[in-house]
Structure formats: structure tokens, C-alpha cells
Design an enzyme around this catalytic site. Structure first.
Site, PDB file in Angstrom:
ATOM      1  N   HIS A   1      -0.751  -1.684   3.548  1.00  0.00           N
ATOM      2  CA  HIS A   1      -0.864  -2.736   4.492  1.00  0.00           C
ATOM      3  C   HIS A   1      -1.695  -3.704   4.224  1.00  0.00           C
ATOM      4  O   HIS A   1      -3.042  -3.576   4.024  1.00  0.00           O
ATOM      5  CB  HIS A   1      -1.477  -2.000   5.794  1.00  0.00           C
ATOM      6  CG  HIS A   1      -1.716  -2.805   7.131  1.00  0.00           C
ATOM      7  ND1 HIS A   1      -2.788  -2.566   7.960  1.00  0.00           N
ATOM      8  CD2 HIS A   1      -0.990  -3.476   7.351  1.00  0.00           C
ATOM      9  CE1 HIS A   1      -2.637  -3.500   8.956  1.00  0.00           C
ATOM     10  NE2 HIS A   1      -1.495  -4.035   8.612  1.00  0.00           N
TER      11      HIS A   1
ATOM     12  N   LEU B   1      -6.892  -4.525   1.383  1.00  0.00           N
ATOM     13  CA  LEU B   1      -5.528  -3.729   1.255  1.00  0.00           C
ATOM     14  C   LEU B   1      -5.991  -2.277   1.692  1.00  0.00           C
ATOM     15  O   LEU B   1      -6.678  -1.734   1.253  1.00  0.00           O
ATOM     16  CB  LEU B   1      -4.991  -3.700  -0.182  1.00  0.00           C
ATOM     17  CG  LEU B   1      -3.840  -2.760  -0.253  1.00  0.00           C
ATOM     18  CD1 LEU B   1      -2.622  -3.492   0.614  1.00  0.00           C
ATOM     19  CD2 LEU B   1      -3.504  -2.712  -1.738  1.00  0.00           C
ATOM     20  N   GLU B   2      -5.086  -1.904   2.642  1.00  0.00           N
ATOM     21  CA  GLU B   2      -5.184  -0.572   3.246  1.00  0.00           C
ATOM     22  C   GLU B   2      -3.909   0.284   2.657  1.00  0.00           C
ATOM     23  O   GLU B   2      -3.014  -0.096   2.917  1.00  0.00           O
ATOM     24  CB  GLU B   2      -5.339  -0.531   4.754  1.00  0.00           C
ATOM     25  CG  GLU B   2      -6.060   0.236   5.542  1.00  0.00           C
ATOM     26  CD  GLU B   2      -5.870   0.081   7.266  1.00  0.00           C
ATOM     27  OE1 GLU B   2      -6.379   0.641   7.949  1.00  0.00           O
ATOM     28  OE2 GLU B   2      -4.870  -0.940   7.771  1.00  0.00           O
ATOM     29  N   VAL B   3      -4.367   1.301   1.910  1.00  0.00           N
ATOM     30  CA  VAL B   3      -3.340   2.089   1.535  1.00  0.00           C
ATOM     31  C   VAL B   3      -3.392   3.428   2.137  1.00  0.00           C
ATOM     32  O   VAL B   3      -4.379   4.011   2.537  1.00  0.00           O
ATOM     33  CB  VAL B   3      -3.443   2.640  -0.167  1.00  0.00           C
ATOM     34  CG1 VAL B   3      -2.903   3.754  -0.472  1.00  0.00           C
ATOM     35  CG2 VAL B   3      -3.395   1.498  -1.003  1.00  0.00           C
TER      36      VAL B   3
END
Ligand code: NAI
Length: 728
Positions: free
Chosen positions: A471, A482-484
Site C-alpha cells: 500500500h 509503504l505499508e506491506v
């Protein structure tokens, strides 16, 4: 510290001092390193065979990155800070008065104490490498340059240019450094040492002489300063620095603009401004005393603590591989494919090709869209060329890394496919099946969905362990987070690979567990919902946005909704309402605004108007709300309590449910993804500072007045009962 840290080597009449702190990834400045340097200088002074000195780094791509932050952490009191600053100043004073010429040969980051160090040298040469950058980032840690930087820099490059660097903490690259007069020469890296040695000799025998400008200089830097502080007034031709009245005006303007920008929350740039001013008006000695006093004072502020904690958190995250098991290794990524090259896909292609330097293939649904994706990447590169950060030739080589089309060409060699098509589950699932049919068995399918559970995208997959969320935030090129997102069946190597890829793309990566809204959208929802509630309760748009700007957010909630799209916000709120029930119910106001065609900036119609130059509240927005709503005055305290406290509360729920791994990740996510005020450190630092019991108490009181959506999270109640903290 072993002597190996600073090698002493005499070559052709020049002592070459090579700094290479053993076992450290970068060189830093501390009293121990300073003492080594002093000793080497004494030795070179006594050495009759030595005419001049060259100071260079032994690290492959770094000069001196700044003060040793661990040592900085050992300074506890104001007095400790002031004393340390005084010692640093004294060391560099000795250096500046050293009888033999000292030439600094700079390659790589030369920041903070590193730059102060070379400012005290006789002559500065840097490499032309893109890895070389010079700056004084101390204000970003809530501090100021404490080893003479606030005095030497303005004397070298002029007040306005110096303020531009000191007050913003930004760094400059070699060509700009040369233009500013920060370095005397820029040379190709392989020639750095050779040229530096030649200059040291020439300075010693008098065949090279440098004349430095006196404090004042030209007024040229003023424009960039005003630009940086947000204005372009027409007093262009004035050489303000050259006369006392002009300088008073310059300092007053700088302070005004600082205040407007920081709303008084960041004391460091203001204190730095004071130190520069004192030095200009009352001389170097007084300036150094002001600098040391301010350094000691700033060191103990909450703001500096919060900013340094954030710095440590992001440094830790750079090393974090995203998985608990050390034996899990990320797999190499040699090619990235991007599915859907719109607003987000175009940005993802850019960071993959340009930042991560990987070949990228974009697949779009028609030729025009494919062309737009390429045009996006070219546009971004062109902006770099315009800023002289890239040559036109480099633009072409970087651009050649990206191709786009409507077929599956290139997917057969993709290690990771990032999907960024429309937000539609059926579409994403269908495309996932098609991707799985044309890619290698080991290929990862990463979705950039903003609200669809990754678990649903894994359902029906032939390779569910290789389905994950990546994301990104808009604009992808600029936003650091960045959201993993992992679902229960995501394989650890897949997580590790995506975390490594994200870092390669230049992102700060947090790993979160799948759940509605993941982490960032979920904690943002109560904040935005409450802004809508406030509107229905009669609050004015400007009062709410201003209260949250004053709290420290970069934009207020309505402004944010206008930017993101009110329709997008409404869509996400439905997903979260369905998942969490009443607590996340968005008031009907949002739907009414969307039906009114108020989608925000993209429709040029939202909470604000978008036709004139100045952004003003669109007063007609109130007519869309139920007619019974009477406008009333709300206090900033009410706005902050109602919008921010439930956001913090929701972040605590995310920790309780294991959506985020730690308070650290949650804080970094909120600051870098949502603009939570950095000087408050993030929701968990905020909760610790406010106190768990006090926060739970305020939430309970709000719940009794306004509804159950304010009920404190169970974990918050626990902490409140045990007088506990979230951070040790
Ligand atoms: P967008 O509308 O700008 O881009 C979507 C692109 O997908 C379009 O260029 C479209 O032509 C392409 N596309 C549609 N169907 C396709 C197909 N069958 N094959 C190939 N390409 C196809 O949308 P945006 O804003 O880039 O959003 C993309 C995704 O990213 C969505 O899932 C969205 O929720 C998510 N997202 C959006 C953010 C934002 O701020 N806009 C932030 C984070 C995630």
C-alpha cells in the site's frame, strides 16, 4: 578507539588523515574522534616534512554523517549539552587557526558535525558524485549546529544562503555547493585525493591563495531563502545583507515566515536564527556563546526527544527485514511488472525504475493509458532534469528501463507484480488469475488496494502464499511510507522480499496484518468521521481545519478530504463501518456532499473553492447539510479532543489486535503516512506523554456526552489501571 580509525600517512610533503571508524557503517563525530584528529594535527605540526594536511574519509561512499547520535543520547542535561557544544567549538577553533593548510576532500554525505568540521578547514574540495551531499540537518532532530556551524556558514556563504540551509536542514549536491561557495572545487571522485594534495601544497607555498568574502556578501541568497520559506516578494535587487538595516529586515522576515510555517511548535530553527543573528550583530564570540546555550537548551526539549526517537525508529526500520525468523531470506527481484499505470501505478513504476533501478513493465487496458503511464514517468524525470539533478542523457537511460503496453509481454520474467487497477474486487481477482497464468511459479502478486482485504484477494488464488499487499501513498514519488500487508497465509519469504523491494524503492516500510483499512486508513477514519460529526454539530470548516493545523497536522481534515476525494473517503468509510459497526459510522453528511457533486479538488468543488488563487472555504457547503444545523463556535480543544483522541485510541486497538507489530511501527506509520505531527512523535508517544489514565478519562467523558464511539480501547484501560506506558 584504535588508531586504525584515523590513519596518518605522509606523501610528498602532505599528511593525509584518513578517517575510517572501524566496524561502523558511517563516520560520525564524537569527542573521541575529535581527540584523535587533534593528536594527528599535533603530529603533523611537529613533522617538519609536512607542509599541509588533507582530511579524507576511508569509507567507500561516506564522509562524516554528523554527530554520533548515541553519544548525543548520553548528554542528559542542559549543562551537558552546552559543555559538549563548547568543546566542539573549541576543537574547530583550533583547526581554523592551525598554522598549516588543511584541505578537506569530501566524497559522500558530509552532514551536521561533518560539515562544521570541514567549515573550519582552509579549503574544501568535493567529488562530483550524486552520493556527495552537504548540509546541516540538525533542526530535523530539534537541535541546531552546535560546533560553530551557525557562525562559520554565514561567514562563508552569506547570511541568507546560510539561513536557507540551517533553518530547513536541507542538503545540497556538489554543483550547488560550488555555486554557494560552500566548496572551492568539484572534481571527479578518482581525482579527489590527488587534487586535494596538490592544493594543500599550493596553499602552503603560497602559489594558491583564497580570498573569502566578509560577512554580508551579496544579497543573492535571499530569494532562495524566501522561496524556501514560501514567498517571492519583489524586493529583488536589494543587497539586504550589506547594511545593518537590511539585515534587521532580513532576520525579521525570516522569523515571521518561520512562525507561519511551524506555528511555534519547533523551537530549533528559531533558536538557530537567534544564534546567527547574534553572531552577525555582536561578533563571533557572542554568536558561539549563543549557539552553545541554545544547543544545551534544545537538547532537553520534548520536541528534540520526539524527533530523535523518530529518527531512531526509521533507522531501525531500515534494518528490519519484516519477518521475525532470521533464517528467512528475501528472494532477488530483477524485474517488476505493474498492472494498471494510473495515478498510483505510474508512481510505482517510477520508484521501481528510477529509485530501485529495476526494469519495469507496465500493463494497461488500452494504448492511450499505456502512453499516459510512460508520460508520467517521463514527466517526473523531466522535473529532475529541470532541477539539474539529472542530465537529459540520464533521463533517456532511466526511461529506457520502463516499457508499457496492453499485452502480457515481460510478465514471464517478473519476480513481483504490483497491481494498481481500479478499486474493484472482482476485477482484481480476475486479473490475479491472469497474472498467475503468465508469470513464473515464484512470482509475487502484490496489490496496492486501499481497502480490499488481502485475504479476499488471496481467496481462489493458485498461489495464496504469494499474495500480499503493498500500500503506497499518493503521490508515490514523494510520500515516504509503504505499508506491506500480510494475510494469514502469506509466506515469510514473500514478506521479506516485498520489504526489501520497498526499501530499494526508497520507502520506509512497516509490515501490518490484514484487516479492514489495514493500519493507516483505519486510524484515519475516526479522525475524518469526527470532522464530519463536528460539521453537523455546527462547527465551521475553517475553525476545525485551523485547530488541527495548530495541533501540528500539515493539512486539516476537510482539506485532506478535498485532496483525497470526498467520494474516496466515503467509500472507505462504508467498508470500515461494515467491519467495525457503529464506532466507524460516518455521518450522512459525507454522502450528501458526494451527491451534491462535491468530490473535492479533482471536481474543483469541495469544502474549499478551487477557482481563485487563494483557497477559501466554499460557504455553499453548509447548504448541503441538514437545515436544522446551526453554526456555532467550537474551541480548538474540543476539536483536538474529538478528532485526535479517537485516532490515538484506534491506533491502540490496532496494537491490541496485532494489526501493527509495535508502537514504533504505528508511530512511524502515522507520522509518515498521515502527517501526524512529528514533534508529538506519533499516537503512542502522544498517549505516553498525555498519560494513559488521563487519555482514558477524557475518552470516557466524551463517550458519555457524544456516544460509544469514544469508548477507550481495552489495552488503554489496562495501561490506565496499571499506570503503564506503551514504550518502556
Ligand atoms: P487510477 O484510476 O488513476 O488508475 C487505475 C488504472 O488502472 C487506470 O489507468 C486504468 O486504465 C487501469 N486499469 C483498469 N483496468 C485495467 C485492466 N483490466 N488492465 C490494466 N489496467 C487497467 O486509480 P489510482 O488512484 O491509481 O488507484 C489504483 C489503486 O490504488 C486502487 O486500488 C486504489 O484504491 C489504490 N490506491 C489509491 C490511492 C490514491 O491516493 N489514489 C492511494 C493508495 C491506494
Amino acid at each position: 578507539m584504535a588508531d586504525a580509525a584515523l590513519a596518518y600517512d605522509v606523501r610528498g610533503g602532505v599528511a593525509v588523515l584518513t578517517l575510517d571508524l572501524p566496524g561502523e557503517p558511517v563516520n560520525t563525530l564524537s569527542p573521541a574522534t575529535g581527540a584523535l584528529f587533534d593528536a594527528a594535527l599535533s603530529r603533523a605540526l611537529d613533522d617538519t616534512g609536512v607542509q599541509g594536511v588533507v582530511f579524507i574519509s576511508g569509507k567507500p561512499d561516506g564522509f562524516v554523517a554528523g554527530a554520533d547520535v548515541r553519544w548525543l543520547g548520553s548528554l542528559k542535561t542542559r549543562e551537558d549539552g552546552e559543555r559538549a557544544s563548547r568543546e566542539g567549538q573549541a576543537g574547530f577553533d583550533r583547526l581554523s587557526k592551525y598554522p598549516k593548510p588543511v584541505v578537506a576532500a569530501i566524497h559522500g554525505a558530509c552532514l551536521g558535525g561533518g560539515l562544521e568540521w570541514v567549515l573550519a578547514c582552509s579549503y574544501r574540495i568535493c567529488s562530483d558524485s550524486p552520493k556527495t551531499q552537504l548540509g546541516l540537518p540538525e533542526v530535523q532532530l530539534g537541535l541546531l549546529p552546535g560546533a560553530g556551524g551557525t557562525q562559520r556558514l554565514p561567514r562563508l556563504i552569506g547570511i541568507a544562503q546560510a539561513l536557507d540551509l540551517i533553518l530547513t536542514g536541507k542538503s545540497v549536491r556538489p554543483s550547488k555547493a560550488r555555486k554557494l561557495g560552500l566548496v572551492d572545487e568539484v572534481v571527479p571522485k578518482p581525482l579527489l585525493l590527488e587534487v586535494a594534495m596538490a592544493r594543500a601544497k599550493a596553499l602552503a607555498d603560497g602559489s594558491l591563495q583564497v580570498t573569502r568574502r566578509s560577512l554580508g556578501g551579496t544579497g543573492g541568497g535571499l530569494f532562495s531563502l524566501l522561496g524556501a520559506l514560501g514567498s517571492k516578494e519583489a524586493w529583488t535587487e536589494l543587497a539586504l545583507e550589506d547594511n545593518p538595516l537590511g539585515r534587521v529586515f532580513l532576520f525579521d522576515q525570516a522569523r515571521k515566515r518561520l512562525r507561519a510555517k511551524t506555528r511555534g511548535h519547533y523551537p530549533a530553527p528559531e533558536r538557530a536564527l537567534d544564534a546567527v543573528r547574534t553572531g552577525t550583530e555582536r561578533g563571533m564570540e557572542a554568536g558561539l556563546a549563543a549557539e552553545a546555550a541554545a544547543f544545551g537548551e534544545l537538547l532537553t526539549t520534548d520536541v528534540s526527544h520526539r524527533l530523535r526517537e523518530l529518527f531512531f525508529a526509521t533507522t531501525e526500520l531500515k534494518k528490519d527485514r519484516g519477518v521475525a525468523d532470521d533464517s528467512v531470506k528475501p528472494r532477488p527481484v530483477t524485474k517488476v511488472a505493474v498492472l494498471g499505470g494510473g495515478l498510483m501505478g505510474g508512481g510505482i513504476a517510477y520508484v521501481s525504475a528510477v529509485t530501485a533501478r529495476l526494469p519495469v513493465r507496465v500493463k494497461e487496458r488500452d494504448d492511450a493509458s499505456a502512453g499516459r503511464a510512460l508520460a508520467h514517468v517521463r514527466g517526473q524525470l523531466q522535473a529532475q532534469v529541470d532541477k539539474r539533478r539529472l542530465t537529459p542523457r540520464e533521463l533517456e537511460t532511466r526511461l529506457a528501463q520502463v516499457t508499457a503496453g496492453t499485452d502480457w509481454a515481460g510478465f514471464a520474467r517478473a519476480d513481483v507484480v504490483v497491481e494498481a487497477v481500479f478499486e474493484d474486487v472482482a476485477l482484481k481477482q480476475k486479473l490475479r488469475d491472469e497474472v498467475e497464468a503468465v508469470t513464473p511459479e515464484t512470482c509475487i502478486f502484490a496489490s496496492n488496494t486501499s481497502s480490499i482485504p488481502i485475504t479476499r484477494l488471496a481467496e481462489g488464488s493458485r498461489r495464496p502464499a504469494q499474495v500480499i499487499g503493498m500500500h503506497y501513498f499518493s503521490p508515490v514519488e514523494k510520500m515516504p511510507l509503504l505499508e506491506v500487508i500480510t494475510h494469514a497465509g502469506t509466506a515469510p519469504w514473500v514478506t521479506a522480499t516485498c520489504v526489501a523491494l520497498g526499501k530499494q524503492q526508497g520507502k520506509t516500510v512497516i509490515v501490518v496484518r490484514d484487516g479492514p483499512g489495514f493500519y493507516t486508513s483505519r486510524v484515519l477514519a475516526p479522525y475524518l468521521n469526527e470532522a464530519a460529526h463536528l460539521l453537523l454539530d455546527g462547527a465551521e470548516v475553517r475553525a476545525v481545519d485551523e485547530a488541527l493545523l495548530d495541533f501540528g497536522f500539515p493539512v486539516g481534515p476537510y482539506q485532506l478530504l478535498d485532496e483525497v476525494g470526498i467520494d474516496v473517503g466515503e467509500k472507505v468509510s462504508h467498508v470500515l463501518h461494515a467491519a467495525f459497526g457503529e464506532r466507524m459510522h460516518a455521518p450522512e453528511a459525507m454522502g450528501a456532499l458526494v451527491r451534491d457533486g462535491r468530490l473535492g479538488r479533482k471536481a474543483k468543488k469541495g469544502f474549499y473553492t478551487y477557482d481563485g488563487k487563494k483557497k477559501v472555504v466554499d460557504e455553499s457547503v453548509y447548504a448541503v447539510l441538514p437545515p436544522s444545523t446551526k453554526r456555532r463556535v467550537v474551541t480548538p480543544e474540543e476539536v483536538v479532543e474529538r478528532c485526535v483522541f479517537p485516532m490515538v485510541n484506534e491506533a491502540i486497538r490496532c496494537l491490541e489486535e496485532g494489526i501493527v507489530r509495535s508502537p514504533r511501527d504505528a508511530d512511524v506509520g502515522a507520522v509518515f503516512g498521515l502527517g501526524f505531527p512529528p514533534f508529538r512523535g506519533g499516537p503512542f508517544r502522544f498517549a505516553d506523554t498525555f498519560g494513559a489514565a488521563a487519555l482514558a478519562g477524557r475518552l470516557e467523558s466524551l463517550a458519555s456526552k457524544l456516544g460509544a464511539r469514544f469508548e477507550p480501547a481495552a489495552l488503554l484501560r489496562d495501561k490506565a489501571a496499571s499506570a503503564g506506558r506503551f514504550y518502556p
